[in-house]
Design a protein around this motif. Sequence first.
Motif, PDB file in Angstrom:
ATOM      1  N   LEU A  27      30.652  38.665   6.749  1.00  0.00           N
ATOM      2  CA  LEU A  27      32.071  38.581   7.111  1.00  0.00           C
ATOM      3  C   LEU A  27      32.707  39.947   6.929  1.00  0.00           C
ATOM      4  O   LEU A  27      32.555  40.563   5.875  1.00  0.00           O
ATOM      5  CB  LEU A  27      32.774  37.548   6.230  1.00  0.00           C
ATOM      6  CG  LEU A  27      34.299  37.477   6.312  1.00  0.00           C
ATOM      7  CD1 LEU A  27      34.775  37.124   7.715  1.00  0.00           C
ATOM      8  CD2 LEU A  27      34.842  36.473   5.297  1.00  0.00           C
ATOM      9  N   VAL A  28      33.409  40.401   7.959  1.00  0.00           N
ATOM     10  CA  VAL A  28      34.156  41.654   7.893  1.00  0.00           C
ATOM     11  C   VAL A  28      35.592  41.366   8.317  1.00  0.00           C
ATOM     12  O   VAL A  28      35.830  40.771   9.364  1.00  0.00           O
ATOM     13  CB  VAL A  28      33.543  42.737   8.815  1.00  0.00           C
ATOM     14  CG1 VAL A  28      34.378  44.015   8.774  1.00  0.00           C
ATOM     15  CG2 VAL A  28      32.098  43.026   8.424  1.00  0.00           C
ATOM     16  N   ALA A  29      36.539  41.794   7.494  1.00  0.00           N
ATOM     17  CA  ALA A  29      37.965  41.673   7.826  1.00  0.00           C
ATOM     18  C   ALA A  29      38.470  43.010   8.350  1.00  0.00           C
ATOM     19  O   ALA A  29      37.950  44.062   7.990  1.00  0.00           O
ATOM     20  CB  ALA A  29      38.758  41.248   6.596  1.00  0.00           C
ATOM     21  N   GLY A  30      39.490  42.951   9.191  1.00  0.00           N
ATOM     22  CA  GLY A  30      40.081  44.160   9.751  1.00  0.00           C
ATOM     23  C   GLY A  30      39.568  44.467  11.148  1.00  0.00           C
ATOM     24  O   GLY A  30      39.520  45.616  11.566  1.00  0.00           O
ATOM     25  N   VAL A  31      39.210  43.426  11.880  1.00  0.00           N
ATOM     26  CA  VAL A  31      38.622  43.613  13.207  1.00  0.00           C
ATOM     27  C   VAL A  31      39.550  44.431  14.107  1.00  0.00           C
ATOM     28  O   VAL A  31      40.766  44.237  14.120  1.00  0.00           O
ATOM     29  CB  VAL A  31      38.255  42.259  13.861  1.00  0.00           C
ATOM     30  CG1 VAL A  31      39.465  41.393  14.122  1.00  0.00           C
ATOM     31  CG2 VAL A  31      37.438  42.464  15.123  1.00  0.00           C
ATOM     32  N   ASN A  32      38.938  45.376  14.816  1.00  0.00           N
ATOM     33  CA  ASN A  32      39.636  46.140  15.841  1.00  0.00           C
ATOM     34  C   ASN A  32      38.631  46.444  16.956  1.00  0.00           C
ATOM     35  O   ASN A  32      37.452  46.082  16.859  1.00  0.00           O
ATOM     36  CB  ASN A  32      40.301  47.400  15.265  1.00  0.00           C
ATOM     37  CG  ASN A  32      39.329  48.363  14.612  1.00  0.00           C
ATOM     38  OD1 ASN A  32      38.125  48.335  14.830  1.00  0.00           O
ATOM     39  ND2 ASN A  32      39.861  49.260  13.781  1.00  0.00           N
ATOM     40  N   ILE A  33      39.070  47.097  18.003  1.00  0.00           N
ATOM     41  CA  ILE A  33      38.177  47.336  19.141  1.00  0.00           C
ATOM     42  C   ILE A  33      37.009  48.252  18.771  1.00  0.00           C
ATOM     43  O   ILE A  33      35.866  47.951  19.148  1.00  0.00           O
ATOM     44  CB  ILE A  33      38.965  47.833  20.371  1.00  0.00           C
ATOM     45  CG1 ILE A  33      39.890  46.708  20.863  1.00  0.00           C
ATOM     46  CG2 ILE A  33      38.022  48.257  21.498  1.00  0.00           C
ATOM     47  CD1 ILE A  33      40.865  47.117  21.932  1.00  0.00           C
ATOM     48  N   PRO A  34      37.219  49.333  18.031  1.00  0.00           N
ATOM     49  CA  PRO A  34      36.052  50.144  17.645  1.00  0.00           C
ATOM     50  C   PRO A  34      35.008  49.341  16.855  1.00  0.00           C
ATOM     51  O   PRO A  34      33.805  49.519  17.061  1.00  0.00           O
ATOM     52  CB  PRO A  34      36.657  51.265  16.796  1.00  0.00           C
ATOM     53  CG  PRO A  34      38.046  51.411  17.321  1.00  0.00           C
ATOM     54  CD  PRO A  34      38.472  50.002  17.649  1.00  0.00           C
ATOM     55  N   LEU A  35      35.448  48.457  15.972  1.00  0.00           N
ATOM     56  CA  LEU A  35      34.525  47.606  15.227  1.00  0.00           C
ATOM     57  C   LEU A  35      33.739  46.719  16.189  1.00  0.00           C
ATOM     58  O   LEU A  35      32.514  46.624  16.100  1.00  0.00           O
ATOM     59  CB  LEU A  35      35.296  46.764  14.215  1.00  0.00           C
ATOM     60  CG  LEU A  35      34.478  45.872  13.266  1.00  0.00           C
ATOM     61  CD1 LEU A  35      35.296  45.555  12.027  1.00  0.00           C
ATOM     62  CD2 LEU A  35      33.983  44.618  13.899  1.00  0.00           C
ATOM     63  N   ALA A  44      27.043  44.650   9.799  1.00  0.00           N
ATOM     64  CA  ALA A  44      28.353  44.504   9.160  1.00  0.00           C
ATOM     65  C   ALA A  44      28.806  45.831   8.570  1.00  0.00           C
ATOM     66  O   ALA A  44      29.966  46.238   8.735  1.00  0.00           O
ATOM     67  CB  ALA A  44      28.301  43.418   8.087  1.00  0.00           C
ATOM     68  N   ASP A  45      27.894  46.530   7.879  1.00  0.00           N
ATOM     69  CA  ASP A  45      28.229  47.830   7.283  1.00  0.00           C
ATOM     70  C   ASP A  45      28.651  48.836   8.347  1.00  0.00           C
ATOM     71  O   ASP A  45      29.691  49.492   8.223  1.00  0.00           O
ATOM     72  CB  ASP A  45      27.033  48.394   6.506  1.00  0.00           C
ATOM     73  CG  ASP A  45      26.709  47.619   5.240  1.00  0.00           C
ATOM     74  OD1 ASP A  45      27.590  46.886   4.739  1.00  0.00           O
ATOM     75  OD2 ASP A  45      25.567  47.758   4.756  1.00  0.00           O
ATOM     76  N   GLN A  46      27.851  48.967   9.394  1.00  0.00           N
ATOM     77  CA  GLN A  46      28.138  49.943  10.446  1.00  0.00           C
ATOM     78  C   GLN A  46      29.431  49.606  11.195  1.00  0.00           C
ATOM     79  O   GLN A  46      30.194  50.497  11.562  1.00  0.00           O
ATOM     80  CB  GLN A  46      26.975  50.024  11.432  1.00  0.00           C
ATOM     81  CG  GLN A  46      25.753  50.689  10.861  1.00  0.00           C
ATOM     82  CD  GLN A  46      24.612  50.751  11.865  1.00  0.00           C
ATOM     83  OE1 GLN A  46      24.377  49.818  12.629  1.00  0.00           O
ATOM     84  NE2 GLN A  46      23.892  51.859  11.848  1.00  0.00           N
ATOM     85  N   SER A  47      29.660  48.328  11.398  1.00  0.00           N
ATOM     86  CA  SER A  47      30.865  47.906  12.108  1.00  0.00           C
ATOM     87  C   SER A  47      32.120  48.201  11.285  1.00  0.00           C
ATOM     88  O   SER A  47      33.140  48.639  11.829  1.00  0.00           O
ATOM     89  CB  SER A  47      30.792  46.423  12.446  1.00  0.00           C
ATOM     90  OG  SER A  47      29.706  46.176  13.314  1.00  0.00           O
ATOM     91  N   ALA A  48      32.040  47.982   9.980  1.00  0.00           N
ATOM     92  CA  ALA A  48      33.180  48.271   9.103  1.00  0.00           C
ATOM     93  C   ALA A  48      33.490  49.770   9.101  1.00  0.00           C
ATOM     94  O   ALA A  48      34.659  50.174   9.127  1.00  0.00           O
ATOM     95  CB  ALA A  48      32.904  47.771   7.688  1.00  0.00           C
ATOM     96  N   ILE A  49      32.455  50.595   9.094  1.00  0.00           N
ATOM     97  CA  ILE A  49      32.655  52.051   9.149  1.00  0.00           C
ATOM     98  C   ILE A  49      33.321  52.437  10.469  1.00  0.00           C
ATOM     99  O   ILE A  49      34.259  53.241  10.494  1.00  0.00           O
ATOM    100  CB  ILE A  49      31.314  52.785   8.960  1.00  0.00           C
ATOM    101  CG1 ILE A  49      30.834  52.620   7.514  1.00  0.00           C
ATOM    102  CG2 ILE A  49      31.430  54.261   9.331  1.00  0.00           C
ATOM    103  CD1 ILE A  49      29.387  53.041   7.281  1.00  0.00           C
TER     104      ILE A  49
END
Length: 138
Positions: free
Chosen positions: A88-96, A113-118
């Motif tokens: 689970l990752v919070a803070g979704v945006n288009i770059p993610l 998940a790690d790479q997407s959060a970065i």
Amino acid sequence: MTAILVCTHGHAAKELIRSAEMICGVQKNTSFVSFEEGMTVESLQHKIVKEVQTLNLEKGILFLTDLKGGTPFNVLIALLKNYKQSELVAGVNIPLLLEAFIQRDSQKVGKLADQSAIAAVQGIYRYTMPTQQIEDDF
């Protein structure tokens, strides 16, 4: 391919996916659930479970939500235990989303998940207008 489910307040999830797909094409094994005004926690939980059943979870599932501590986030926290390979990752945006879509075939769900959060953080940029330098003729 890792499954992706986006759950946000209002219709943001649907529109974020649509926007990301404009850039990288229509995505398979991807869905969304909208938490709408007046919806109960139980109703949201039921919608998420039903929507997850439409996805292929063989490579795991990445849950994305808009706000840490919000209702979609809290419901997803409670549901994580039901899915073997889930993040689970919070803070979704288009770059993610773009990062998740592009990398999900080649990364395990935890690394994804790690790479997407970065990517989400790196996608935030404050533009500063250049200042005009006044030349002195003295």
